[in-house]
Design an enzyme around this catalytic site. Sequence first.
Site, PDB file in Angstrom:
ATOM      1  N   GLU A   1       0.833  -1.207   0.000  1.00  0.00           N
ATOM      2  CA  GLU A   1       0.000   0.000   0.000  1.00  0.00           C
ATOM      3  C   GLU A   1       0.871   1.261   0.000  1.00  0.00           C
ATOM      4  O   GLU A   1       1.869   1.343   0.722  1.00  0.00           O
ATOM      5  CB  GLU A   1      -0.883  -0.034   1.249  1.00  0.00           C
ATOM      6  CG  GLU A   1      -1.772   1.161   1.476  1.00  0.00           C
ATOM      7  CD  GLU A   1      -2.584   1.023   2.760  1.00  0.00           C
ATOM      8  OE1 GLU A   1      -3.529   1.805   2.932  1.00  0.00           O
ATOM      9  OE2 GLU A   1      -2.274   0.133   3.594  1.00  0.00           O
TER      10      GLU A   1
ATOM     11  N   LYS B   1      -9.004   3.046  -2.545  1.00  0.00           N
ATOM     12  CA  LYS B   1      -9.334   2.281  -1.342  1.00  0.00           C
ATOM     13  C   LYS B   1     -10.746   2.633  -0.885  1.00  0.00           C
ATOM     14  O   LYS B   1     -11.128   3.806  -0.844  1.00  0.00           O
ATOM     15  CB  LYS B   1      -8.323   2.612  -0.241  1.00  0.00           C
ATOM     16  CG  LYS B   1      -8.411   1.772   1.023  1.00  0.00           C
ATOM     17  CD  LYS B   1      -7.243   2.113   1.949  1.00  0.00           C
ATOM     18  CE  LYS B   1      -7.240   1.267   3.202  1.00  0.00           C
ATOM     19  NZ  LYS B   1      -6.059   1.581   4.061  1.00  0.00           N
TER      20      LYS B   1
ATOM     21  N   CYS C   1      -5.414  -2.994   1.710  1.00  0.00           N
ATOM     22  CA  CYS C   1      -5.342  -3.195   3.156  1.00  0.00           C
ATOM     23  C   CYS C   1      -6.708  -3.404   3.816  1.00  0.00           C
ATOM     24  O   CYS C   1      -7.288  -4.470   3.753  1.00  0.00           O
ATOM     25  CB  CYS C   1      -4.578  -2.048   3.814  1.00  0.00           C
ATOM     26  SG  CYS C   1      -3.892  -2.493   5.438  1.00  0.00           S
TER      27      CYS C   1
ATOM     28  N   SER D   1       0.164  -3.067   6.945  1.00  0.00           N
ATOM     29  CA  SER D   1      -0.462  -3.428   8.213  1.00  0.00           C
ATOM     30  C   SER D   1       0.601  -3.441   9.310  1.00  0.00           C
ATOM     31  O   SER D   1       1.523  -4.254   9.279  1.00  0.00           O
ATOM     32  CB  SER D   1      -1.107  -4.819   8.096  1.00  0.00           C
ATOM     33  OG  SER D   1      -1.674  -5.207   9.324  1.00  0.00           O
TER      34      SER D   1
ATOM     35  N   LYS E   1      -0.118 -10.260  15.774  1.00  0.00           N
ATOM     36  CA  LYS E   1      -0.829  -9.729  14.609  1.00  0.00           C
ATOM     37  C   LYS E   1      -0.623 -10.569  13.343  1.00  0.00           C
ATOM     38  O   LYS E   1      -1.587 -10.770  12.580  1.00  0.00           O
ATOM     39  CB  LYS E   1      -0.380  -8.284  14.359  1.00  0.00           C
ATOM     40  CG  LYS E   1      -1.099  -7.548  13.238  1.00  0.00           C
ATOM     41  CD  LYS E   1      -2.457  -7.058  13.663  1.00  0.00           C
ATOM     42  CE  LYS E   1      -3.066  -6.104  12.646  1.00  0.00           C
ATOM     43  NZ  LYS E   1      -2.370  -4.793  12.590  1.00  0.00           N
TER      44      LYS E   1
ATOM     45  N   GLY F   1      22.822   4.742  28.328  1.00  0.00           N
ATOM     46  CA  GLY F   1      23.340   4.472  29.648  1.00  0.00           C
ATOM     47  C   GLY F   1      23.172   3.007  29.991  1.00  0.00           C
ATOM     48  O   GLY F   1      22.117   2.420  29.738  1.00  0.00           O
TER      49      GLY F   1
ATOM     50  N   GLY G   1      23.581  -1.617  34.675  1.00  0.00           N
ATOM     51  CA  GLY G   1      23.643  -2.911  35.322  1.00  0.00           C
ATOM     52  C   GLY G   1      22.268  -3.501  35.549  1.00  0.00           C
ATOM     53  O   GLY G   1      22.132  -4.621  36.038  1.00  0.00           O
TER      54      GLY G   1
ATOM     55  N   ASP H   1      16.665  -3.388  32.082  1.00  0.00           N
ATOM     56  CA  ASP H   1      16.157  -2.615  30.948  1.00  0.00           C
ATOM     57  C   ASP H   1      17.281  -2.132  30.039  1.00  0.00           C
ATOM     58  O   ASP H   1      17.223  -2.305  28.816  1.00  0.00           O
ATOM     59  CB  ASP H   1      15.339  -1.422  31.443  1.00  0.00           C
ATOM     60  CG  ASP H   1      14.103  -1.843  32.219  1.00  0.00           C
ATOM     61  OD1 ASP H   1      13.478  -2.832  31.816  1.00  0.00           O
ATOM     62  OD2 ASP H   1      13.777  -1.182  33.218  1.00  0.00           O
ATOM     63  N   SER H   2      18.288  -1.510  30.610  1.00  0.00           N
ATOM     64  CA  SER H   2      19.394  -1.024  29.780  1.00  0.00           C
ATOM     65  C   SER H   2      20.146  -2.180  29.146  1.00  0.00           C
ATOM     66  O   SER H   2      20.650  -2.056  28.019  1.00  0.00           O
ATOM     67  CB  SER H   2      20.340  -0.145  30.595  1.00  0.00           C
ATOM     68  OG  SER H   2      20.945  -0.859  31.651  1.00  0.00           O
TER      69      SER H   2
ATOM     70  N   GLU I   1       6.990   1.222  33.619  1.00  0.00           N
ATOM     71  CA  GLU I   1       7.473   2.444  34.259  1.00  0.00           C
ATOM     72  C   GLU I   1       6.846   3.684  33.633  1.00  0.00           C
ATOM     73  O   GLU I   1       6.428   4.605  34.338  1.00  0.00           O
ATOM     74  CB  GLU I   1       8.995   2.517  34.138  1.00  0.00           C
ATOM     75  CG  GLU I   1       9.723   1.414  34.884  1.00  0.00           C
ATOM     76  CD  GLU I   1      11.211   1.374  34.566  1.00  0.00           C
ATOM     77  OE1 GLU I   1      11.942   0.684  35.292  1.00  0.00           O
ATOM     78  OE2 GLU I   1      11.627   2.026  33.592  1.00  0.00           O
TER      79      GLU I   1
END
Length: 543
Positions: free
Chosen positions: A41, A112, A148, A184, A190, A292, A295, A298-299, A404
């Site tokens: 598309e 469309k 689509c 899409s 999905k 950053g 330790g 997440d990082s 978070e």
Amino acid sequence: MKIGFAQINPTVGDLSGNFEKIVAAYEELAASGADLVITPELAIAGYPPQDLVFKSRFVPQNLEMLERLQGVVSARAALLVGYVEPNPGRGKPFHNAAALVTHREPMQKMQKSLLPTYDVFDEDRYFEPAREVAPFLVKGRRIGVTICEDIWTEHYLPRAFYEVEPAHKLLAQGAEFIVNLSASPFSLGKPAVRAEMVAALASKLGSAIFYCNAVGGNDQLIFDGHSFAVNRRGELVAQLPGFREANVIIETEANTLVRKERREPPADLLDALSLGLRDYMGKCGFKSAVLGVSGGIDSAVVAAIAVHALGAENVVGVSMPSPYSSTGSVEDALALSRNLGIRCLQIPIGDAFRAFKGQFKEVFAGLPEDTTEENMQSRLRGMILMALSNKFGHILLTTGNKSELAVGYCTIYGDMAGGLAVISDVPKTMVYDLARWINRERELIPLTTIEKPPSAELKPGQLDQDSLPPYEILDEILRLYVEENLSAPDISARGFEEETVRWVQRRVDLNEYKREQAAPGLRVTSRAFGLGRRMPIAQRYVD
């Protein structure tokens, strides 16, 4: 008939670059025997073009690219390509359209019919729907062309949006099969939903469907490819790969069945985030990234994704211990950097923190230390990382997760500072799943990082769970509140303590202002903060 799938990665607004991609895919597929080559598309413009369509030269230049394709197409194969078409009549100024480009013949064009205006979609802002549909004639065969949303059925949408069914109309006019040009966006699960939906529609209509999806990252949206074909019984006869470009030819009469690709959710998540990061950087002109490394989990996960996407030589980690950072966390950050093969700078913030606090000695006299001093540390780190970004041209990756960000357990202008929030749509529990997946073959993320209790380490003995509910509980409440839109009483009825639910609800609502100022984040769930969720900041509704 042989249909060539050009599963390409367009860049929004790169009209000449997208033209070259289309031509390269067309020439390869035509040389391999395709009779018809189909693209995603809006392949010429890139999806979604958003307000670029209002720029005075954008749509005319997109039409110039379409005309240029007429000179490229040979007698061997026709080309079906998506583009933006002006609307000369009443209504919105443009159409989301497709053109059949053939050798020395007038173009056949269609628009469309079904324009999504839910979740991340806003097509009704720009496009007028088709007033009628009719099959295209390609080498003596009638083909039903859809774009689509035209093939999305009520059962798979949030609610019944449309009264028109374009695919039915096309088959009623003699179309022999349906092709679909799609863009899409990805979210977890999905690809399987799409395949199930198209298979059910093919079986219902008694028509084969050939579905060509875009691939690549465009801002917050990730397009996963996974193009495919099903026969008139809804059985899978072809499957293109996910998360990468591919050119494949499929016979319209193919009936040899293929097995559905089954992948673990963390595998798709890693590939999606890597693609989104790589394309965001590449399409914005960045070559390297800085982040950053504390330790913490997440990082560590963001660093691993960055290396997977960009290569270790293009990723710089920065350890910035404060007086409250544990020795173990610093050692984990260095071990992670060694395991990933990235350069790790060490810039302690202790002296800067003491100097900065000293500036407020008289102003804050007699007041106890609190989140003010905690946030100072985060903001000092943000300044260091932005200085490195400015000096060396790195993009700064933020490392906060969805849990978070939802409840505001993050520092605005501190750890939220950056150019892209890689895991801002990944709940904390899923971050742990992803870390274990990354470590499936060898230890890249130190096991101590995965096993220790999470902590911001901004004051002595601090743990996340001192301020937040257990992540297993928090993430499920957030899913029900943010993604499912359930009220607090409805969530409590699922077995959660009402006090906890109310606390989470209040924190989500209060921190809308932070998310409004956050870096763009990559969307991987059914409802991310950003494009698909629009909440007022100054509001007082409580259910």
